[in-house]
Design an enzyme around this catalytic site. Structure first.
Site, short mmCIF file in Angstrom:
data_model
loop_
_atom_site.label_atom_id
_atom_site.label_comp_id
_atom_site.label_asym_id
_atom_site.label_seq_id
_atom_site.Cartn_x
_atom_site.Cartn_y
_atom_site.Cartn_z
N LYS A 80 19.77 46.58 19.12
CA LYS A 80 19.31 45.22 19.44
C LYS A 80 18.78 45.15 20.87
CE LYS A 80 22.61 42.26 20.91
NZ LYS A 80 22.41 41.65 22.24
N ASN A 81 19.52 45.74 21.81
CA ASN A 81 19.15 45.59 23.22
C ASN A 81 17.98 46.47 23.64
OD1 ASN A 81 21.05 43.64 23.44
ND2 ASN A 81 22.56 44.88 24.55
N CYS A 117 27.20 30.84 30.43
CA CYS A 117 27.37 31.81 29.35
C CYS A 117 28.86 32.07 29.19
CB CYS A 117 26.64 33.09 29.72
SG CYS A 117 26.91 34.45 28.60
N ARG A 135 26.12 35.04 34.98
CA ARG A 135 24.88 35.70 34.57
C ARG A 135 23.61 35.06 35.13
NH1 ARG A 135 25.14 37.44 28.38
NH2 ARG A 135 23.72 39.03 29.13
N ASP A 158 30.01 46.33 26.86
CA ASP A 158 29.83 45.87 25.48
C ASP A 158 30.80 46.55 24.50
OD1 ASP A 158 27.87 44.17 26.35
OD2 ASP A 158 26.20 45.41 25.68
N ARG A 198 24.69 37.79 15.61
CA ARG A 198 23.67 37.96 16.66
C ARG A 198 23.35 39.42 16.89
NH1 ARG A 198 24.51 34.92 22.12
NH2 ARG A 198 22.61 36.12 22.36
N1 EPU Z 1 23.17 39.85 37.68
C1 EPU Z 1 22.90 39.14 38.81
N2 EPU Z 1 21.62 38.72 39.03
C2 EPU Z 1 20.60 38.97 38.16
C3 EPU Z 1 20.88 39.72 37.00
C4 EPU Z 1 22.19 40.14 36.78
O1 EPU Z 1 23.76 38.87 39.63
O2 EPU Z 1 19.46 38.55 38.40
C5 EPU Z 1 24.56 40.32 37.43
C6 EPU Z 1 25.14 39.69 36.17
O3 EPU Z 1 25.70 38.42 36.41
C7 EPU Z 1 26.19 40.71 35.76
C8 EPU Z 1 25.55 42.03 36.19
O4 EPU Z 1 24.52 41.69 37.13
O5 EPU Z 1 27.36 40.51 36.47
C9 EPU Z 1 24.93 42.84 35.09
O6 EPU Z 1 24.13 42.03 34.27
P1 EPU Z 1 22.81 42.54 33.57
O7 EPU Z 1 21.64 41.80 34.12
O8 EPU Z 1 22.75 44.01 33.57
O9 EPU Z 1 23.03 42.04 32.07
P2 EPU Z 1 21.90 41.58 31.11
O10 EPU Z 1 20.67 42.36 31.38
O11 EPU Z 1 21.82 40.11 31.09
C10 EPU Z 1 22.36 43.36 29.24
C11 EPU Z 1 22.72 43.33 27.78
C12 EPU Z 1 24.15 42.84 27.63
C13 EPU Z 1 25.07 43.80 28.39
C14 EPU Z 1 24.63 43.89 29.85
C15 EPU Z 1 25.41 44.89 30.64
C16 EPU Z 1 20.56 42.92 26.77
C17 EPU Z 1 19.67 41.99 26.02
N3 EPU Z 1 21.77 42.45 27.10
O12 EPU Z 1 22.50 42.02 29.70
O13 EPU Z 1 24.44 42.89 26.25
O14 EPU Z 1 26.39 43.35 28.32
O15 EPU Z 1 23.23 44.25 29.92
O16 EPU Z 1 25.33 46.14 30.08
O17 EPU Z 1 20.19 44.04 27.03
C18 EPU Z 1 25.58 42.32 24.27
O18 EPU Z 1 24.78 43.02 23.64
O19 EPU Z 1 26.65 41.87 23.76
C19 EPU Z 1 25.31 42.00 25.67
C20 EPU Z 1 25.90 40.98 26.31
#
Ligand code: EPU
Length: 429
Positions: A22-23, A120, A125, A315, A407
């Site tokens: 998915k991701n 969230c 996030r 995850d 999801r």
């Molecule tokens: N963060 C910031 N600022 C930003 C972006 C992120 O502070 O601008 C922080 C977040 O709050 C968090 C950390 O950085 O504490 C990591 O977040 P990240 O941005 O890596 O998460 P994401 O890209 O929103 C993806 C996956 C998630 C998975 C995380 C971590 C996708 C669509 N989602 O989310 O997947 O948990 O990376 O590996 O790729 C899931 O599939 O259940 C899921 C939540």
């Protein structure tokens, strides 16, 4: 709202086919916005988040067609024109990954309007780094009426250092930089396999990206991108979830269509916990690989700390916690990625688990007998952990709000049923 009724206590035996990630599929779909030509993606998982992303692209004016399993779960996308580059609140609030359209829209059309995602269940996030990175590439970014407005005539390549490692942030900027003028260097980029998969797709579309999968990604912008065909990588979290399902039920599963290289940390931790995992003969010769898992001894406690890839994935934390309830001894789990990702602990406790949560740390004392109960899913991976616990519990459990699991898992009840689980979906209209 659908529920699952699960009668626990049966070891799972047999083969399960793992779907596409998915991701990886979500950013690949967003990448289709970067070109007027057709992008064809195979091994698309049939999960709710993919439907949401497709609705978002359709609403913006893209054409899409999805073919079933016989045609390789093939999704064709074509974004000839995008009359309204807006990701509305109604869709973004359902799925934060909608923010992935931001980079491609600004890069190709010079304008994007994307609702801010808001709160969230698993943590704050924020998307500040996505926005800061786009500003570095020359976009003018403002927040108006709950929406991010980003504008740029043409983005310009630059060096951007991520203060925190972010998966979708890295993907968003990689896509934006692919059509920028000049070279962009992303430092402290995420290393997840999904980033490499996206870079592979973008390069097939004519982008010039090197270093994806390392902390420094170099993107030489091009003036236009073309269509491409691409196979999405196997879902490493679905794979890990089924490895845990084999272990927690004392069963024996063979998982087809997986990529074991993406699961090194998970397999190592499971081995420490007494789960034997090894490569198996793939059902389709020449196709992706297979992994076999069974409990080799009584479960042992093993501490785990979630980390960015290649560390143990956040995850998989909730599913690991369910398994730890059956291990001998105390397992200390430390969640370093999201600040509020333990909502499943309280529900597991309702089933008899002995878990103490203190901030980012949880201590699970085992083994405890789990007994079936009515529990509520709070997010995608939390619901997977409740399904695992229910499979191991005595008696019947009813899991509410399984839309969370839909999801990211494709008809998990069908896959589980085929390997001997007693699980049924109760649909309520
Ligand atoms: N963060 C910031 N600022 C930003 C972006 C992120 O502070 O601008 C922080 C977040 O709050 C968090 C950390 O950085 O504490 C990591 O977040 P990240 O941005 O890596 O998460 P994401 O890209 O929103 C993806 C996956 C998630 C998975 C995380 C971590 C996708 C669509 N989602 O989310 O997947 O948990 O990376 O590996 O790729 C899931 O599939 O259940 C899921 C939540």
């Amino acid at each position: 709202m659908d529920k699952f009724r699960i009668e626990g206590g049966r070891p799972l035996e047999g083969r399960v086919t793992i779907g596409g990630a998915k991701n990886a599929a979500l950013p690949a779909m967003a990448a289709a916005l970067l070109t007027a030509k057709r992008v064809v993606l195979r091994n698309i998982p049939r999960v709710r988040d993919i439907i949401t992303m497709r609705s978002l692209l359709d609403e913006m004016g893209a054409d899409s067609s999805l073919k079933g399993e016989k045609q390789g779960n093939r999704l064709a996308l074509q974004a000839r024109k995008i009359p309204d580059p807006t990701a509305p609140y109604e869709l973004v609030k359902q799925m934060r990954a909608s923010v992935l359209v931001l980079g491609p829209l600004v890069a190709r059309f010079g304008h994007a309007r994307v609702s801010l995602p808001g709160g969230c269940a698993i943590g704050a996030r924020p998307i500040n780094l996505h926005l800061k990175g786009l500003e570095r590439l020359g976009a003018k970014v403002s927040i108006e009426h709950g929406y991010v407005e980003a504008r740029a005539d043409r983005l310009k390549g630059d060096v951007f250092h991520f203060d925190t490692i972010t998966v979708t942030g890295t993907e968003n900027l990689m896509m934006a930089a692919a059509l920028a003028d000049g070279v962009t260097v992303l430092e402290n980029a995420a290393l997840e396999p999904e980033i490499e998969d996206l870079a592979a797709l973008l390069n097939k579309m004519g982008a010039d990206i090197t270093g994806a999968g390392t902390p420094t990604i170099r993107i030489r912008g091009v003036s236009r991108l073309e269509g491409a065909e691409h196979n999405i990588i196997p879902d490493r979290i679905e794979t890990g979830t089924f490895l845990a399902a084999a272990a927690i039920t004392g069963g024996h599963l063979i998982l087809d269509c997986v990529e074991p290289r993406h699961l090194t940390a998970v397999v190592a931790k499971l081995a420490e916990a007494g789960v034997e995992t090894r490569a198996a003969a793939a059902r389709n010769t020449g196709g992706p690989e297979a992994l076999e898992a069974k409990m080799s001894s009584p479960g042992r406690a093993a501490d785990v700390t979630t980390q960015e890839y290649p560390g143990f994935p956040t995850d998989m934390q909730a599913q690991y916690m369910a398994l730890a309830t059956q291990a001998h001894g105390s397992s200390v789990i430390t969640e370093t990625i999201f600040e509020n990702r333990y909502l499943h602990a309280l529900e597991l406790a309702r089933m008899g688990a002995d878990i103490t949560v203190d901030g980012r740390r949880a201590v699970v004392r085992g083994p405890t007998r789990l007994s079936g109960a009515n529990v509520q899913a709070s997010d995608l991976r939390a619901s997977a952990s409740l399904v695992l616990a229910a499979l191991a519990a005595d008696g019947e459990s009813v899991i509410d709000r399984v839309y969370h699991i839909d999801r990211g898992y494709e008809r998990i009840e069908d896959k589980l049923k085929r390997v001997g689980a007693r699980i049924e979906r109760i649909s309520e209209v």
